[in-house]
Design a protein around this motif. Structure first.
Motif, PDB file in Angstrom:
ATOM      1  N   HIS A  49      25.568  30.519  -6.368  1.00 28.65           N
ATOM      2  CA  HIS A  49      27.521  30.779  -7.816  1.00 28.65           C
ATOM      3  C   HIS A  49      28.199  29.419  -7.724  1.00 28.65           C
ATOM      4  N   ASP A  50      27.694  28.264  -6.433  1.00 26.28           N
ATOM      5  CA  ASP A  50      28.551  27.134  -6.816  1.00 26.28           C
ATOM      6  C   ASP A  50      27.719  26.310  -8.365  1.00 26.28           C
ATOM      7  N   LEU A  51      26.106  26.236  -8.302  1.00 31.09           N
ATOM      8  CA  LEU A  51      25.374  25.637  -9.572  1.00 31.09           C
ATOM      9  C   LEU A  51      26.232  26.683 -10.609  1.00 31.09           C
ATOM     10  N   GLU A  52      26.203  28.465 -10.932  1.00 33.56           N
ATOM     11  CA  GLU A  52      26.106  28.633 -11.370  1.00 33.56           C
ATOM     12  C   GLU A  52      27.899  28.613 -12.041  1.00 33.56           C
ATOM     13  N   SER A  57      30.982  24.987 -16.501  1.00 37.65           N
ATOM     14  CA  SER A  57      32.337  24.339 -16.698  1.00 37.65           C
ATOM     15  C   SER A  57      31.215  23.036 -17.750  1.00 37.65           C
ATOM     16  N   ILE A  58      30.341  23.234 -17.926  1.00 37.90           N
ATOM     17  CA  ILE A  58      29.948  21.938 -18.760  1.00 37.90           C
ATOM     18  C   ILE A  58      29.732  22.462 -19.958  1.00 37.90           C
ATOM     19  N   PRO A  59      30.231  21.776 -21.513  1.00 35.39           N
ATOM     20  CA  PRO A  59      30.287  21.880 -21.850  1.00 35.39           C
ATOM     21  C   PRO A  59      29.279  22.568 -22.721  1.00 35.39           C
ATOM     22  N   LEU A  60      27.845  22.711 -22.544  1.00 40.14           N
ATOM     23  CA  LEU A  60      26.402  22.398 -23.679  1.00 40.14           C
ATOM     24  C   LEU A  60      26.014  24.242 -22.548  1.00 40.14           C
ATOM     25  N   PHE A  61      26.708  24.372 -21.893  1.00 41.28           N
ATOM     26  CA  PHE A  61      26.581  26.012 -21.029  1.00 41.28           C
ATOM     27  C   PHE A  61      28.217  27.052 -20.904  1.00 41.28           C
ATOM     28  N   SER A  63      29.443  28.376 -23.292  1.00 41.98           N
ATOM     29  CA  SER A  63      29.916  29.586 -24.612  1.00 41.98           C
ATOM     30  C   SER A  63      28.223  30.687 -23.679  1.00 41.98           C
ATOM     31  N   LEU A  64      28.041  29.930 -23.012  1.00 43.61           N
ATOM     32  CA  LEU A  64      26.984  31.593 -22.076  1.00 43.61           C
ATOM     33  C   LEU A  64      27.915  32.928 -21.236  1.00 43.61           C
ATOM     34  N   SER A  65      26.954  33.985 -21.667  1.00 49.06           N
ATOM     35  CA  SER A  65      27.870  34.495 -20.886  1.00 49.06           C
ATOM     36  C   SER A  65      27.373  34.491 -18.936  1.00 49.06           C
ATOM     37  N   ARG A  66      27.510  35.142 -18.025  1.00 51.69           N
ATOM     38  CA  ARG A  66      27.532  35.279 -16.872  1.00 51.69           C
ATOM     39  C   ARG A  66      25.910  35.945 -16.272  1.00 51.69           C
ATOM     40  N   LYS A  67      25.600  36.571 -17.651  1.00 54.80           N
ATOM     41  CA  LYS A  67      24.177  36.938 -17.430  1.00 54.80           C
ATOM     42  C   LYS A  67      22.744  35.772 -17.805  1.00 54.80           C
ATOM     43  N   GLU A  68      23.416  34.966 -19.160  1.00 52.12           N
ATOM     44  CA  GLU A  68      22.949  34.191 -19.902  1.00 52.12           C
ATOM     45  C   GLU A  68      22.792  32.716 -18.598  1.00 52.12           C
ATOM     46  N   LEU A  69      23.420  32.664 -17.597  1.00 51.60           N
ATOM     47  CA  LEU A  69      23.601  31.690 -17.189  1.00 51.60           C
ATOM     48  C   LEU A  69      22.925  31.547 -15.840  1.00 51.60           C
ATOM     49  N   LYS A  70      22.999  33.404 -15.598  1.00 57.23           N
ATOM     50  CA  LYS A  70      21.452  33.219 -14.162  1.00 57.23           C
ATOM     51  C   LYS A  70      19.906  33.207 -15.390  1.00 57.23           C
ATOM     52  N   LEU A  71      20.007  34.030 -15.665  1.00 62.04           N
ATOM     53  CA  LEU A  71      18.689  33.156 -16.090  1.00 62.04           C
ATOM     54  C   LEU A  71      18.230  31.703 -16.634  1.00 62.04           C
ATOM     55  N   LEU A  72      19.438  30.730 -17.071  1.00 59.40           N
ATOM     56  CA  LEU A  72      18.770  29.774 -17.097  1.00 59.40           C
ATOM     57  C   LEU A  72      18.849  28.796 -15.683  1.00 59.40           C
ATOM     58  N   VAL A 123      30.230  12.350  -9.671  1.00 59.62           N
ATOM     59  CA  VAL A 123      30.776  12.577  -8.477  1.00 59.62           C
ATOM     60  C   VAL A 123      30.807  14.185  -8.823  1.00 59.62           C
ATOM     61  N   LYS A 124      30.418  15.014  -7.788  1.00 63.53           N
ATOM     62  CA  LYS A 124      30.464  16.210  -7.321  1.00 63.53           C
ATOM     63  C   LYS A 124      30.830  17.538  -8.849  1.00 63.53           C
ATOM     64  N   GLY A 125      30.186  17.996  -9.163  1.00 65.77           N
ATOM     65  CA  GLY A 125      30.342  18.435 -11.238  1.00 65.77           C
ATOM     66  C   GLY A 125      30.037  18.132 -11.911  1.00 65.77           C
ATOM     67  N   ASP A 126      29.678  16.324 -12.255  1.00 65.01           N
ATOM     68  CA  ASP A 126      30.378  15.806 -13.447  1.00 65.01           C
ATOM     69  C   ASP A 126      28.368  16.266 -13.780  1.00 65.01           C
ATOM     70  N   PHE A 127      28.280  15.344 -14.547  1.00 68.44           N
ATOM     71  CA  PHE A 127      26.897  15.574 -15.188  1.00 68.44           C
ATOM     72  C   PHE A 127      26.368  14.413 -15.814  1.00 68.44           C
ATOM     73  N   PHE A 128      25.273  14.099 -16.140  1.00 68.98           N
ATOM     74  CA  PHE A 128      24.309  12.797 -17.020  1.00 68.98           C
ATOM     75  C   PHE A 128      23.740  12.807 -17.653  1.00 68.98           C
ATOM     76  N   GLY A 129      23.181  11.954 -18.690  1.00 66.98           N
ATOM     77  CA  GLY A 129      21.281  12.448 -18.925  1.00 66.98           C
ATOM     78  C   GLY A 129      21.523  13.143 -19.590  1.00 66.98           C
ATOM     79  N   GLU A 130      22.583  13.835 -20.314  1.00 63.93           N
ATOM     80  CA  GLU A 130      22.254  15.314 -21.559  1.00 63.93           C
ATOM     81  C   GLU A 130      21.788  14.193 -23.090  1.00 63.93           C
ATOM     82  N   LEU A 131      21.820  12.739 -23.108  1.00 65.10           N
ATOM     83  CA  LEU A 131      21.372  12.802 -24.317  1.00 65.10           C
ATOM     84  C   LEU A 131      19.457  13.538 -24.960  1.00 65.10           C
ATOM     85  N   ALA A 132      18.804  13.383 -23.982  1.00 66.84           N
ATOM     86  CA  ALA A 132      17.530  13.336 -22.883  1.00 66.84           C
ATOM     87  C   ALA A 132      17.307  14.942 -23.436  1.00 66.84           C
ATOM     88  N   LEU A 133      18.587  15.683 -23.743  1.00 65.26           N
ATOM     89  CA  LEU A 133      17.790  16.780 -24.296  1.00 65.26           C
ATOM     90  C   LEU A 133      17.915  16.999 -25.731  1.00 65.26           C
TER      91      LEU A 133
END
Length: 203
Positions: A49-52, A57-61, A63-72, A123-133
């Protein structure tokens, strides 16, 4: 939970690559202090749940619904790092997006003379390395665990497979990547403009 994602073993293959790389590093580079396997399971529903929440909260995701996040979540891998361990090195191939679950990560870059400069701390909740996607190009800086860390990662091949399998959801993610790139470019333009003003006022 079983899924039919054929790329879910990618993290294990990547780990083997990391292990080999760790053993082959020369003394000129900082060696891996400890290696551990990438895993794609969660120890508890709370952790899941915490990861969901982090993903939403990440701009990349966002717009995804909760169901779509669960798939991710099914293609998210996890790993622990000890303090002082490199997550990746400047010049390494970009393999994916990293999300800090616990601990603190520092981003460092070496200049042409070999001197290191700290660019950012996450720190916790932050993300990095997104350009690799987007391009999978070599890392422009190194990431090191300042403390013991738990990191979640979305590998690019996994995401590519996800987008191919769920194109409508993939479009939302690609739109999120576009938002981040636009924000980066806007900030870069603003920083450049402020630099020109400072230089003009000083001359």
């Amino acid at each position: 939970m079983k899924t039919d994602f054929p790329v879910r073993k990618y993290g294990e293959l990547q780990n083997q690559e990391f292990l080999i790389k760790g053993f082959l590093m020369t003394e000129e580079k900082t060696k891996i202090i400890k290696s551990s396997f990438w895993t794609n399971f969660f120890n508890s529903p709370t952790e899941r749940h915490d990861l969901e929440k982090s993903l939403s909260s990440i701009p990349l995701f966002s717009s995804l619904s909760r169901k779509e996040l669960k798939l991710l979540l099914e293609i998210i891998h996890n790993r622990t790092y000890v303090a002082g361990e490199f997550i990746f090195l400047q010049g390494d191939p970009g393999i994916g997006l990293y999300i800090v679950r616990e601990g603190e990560v520092e981003i460092r870059r070496k200049d042409n003379s070999g001197k290191e400069h700290t660019l950012a701390n996450f720190v916790k909740g932050d993300f990095f390395g997104e350009l690799a996607l987007v391009d999978g190009e070599k890392r422009s800086a190194s990431a090191i665990a300042l403390t013991d860390c738990r990191i979640s990662v979305l590998f690019k091949p996994d995401l590519d497979e996800f987008i191919e399998k769920f194109p409508k959801k993939g479009i939302k993610i690609l739109q999120g990547i576009s938002v981040i790139l636009a924000e980066r470019l806007r900030k870069l333009n603003e920083d450049y403009f402020q630099l020109l003003i400072t230089k003009s006022n000083g001359s």
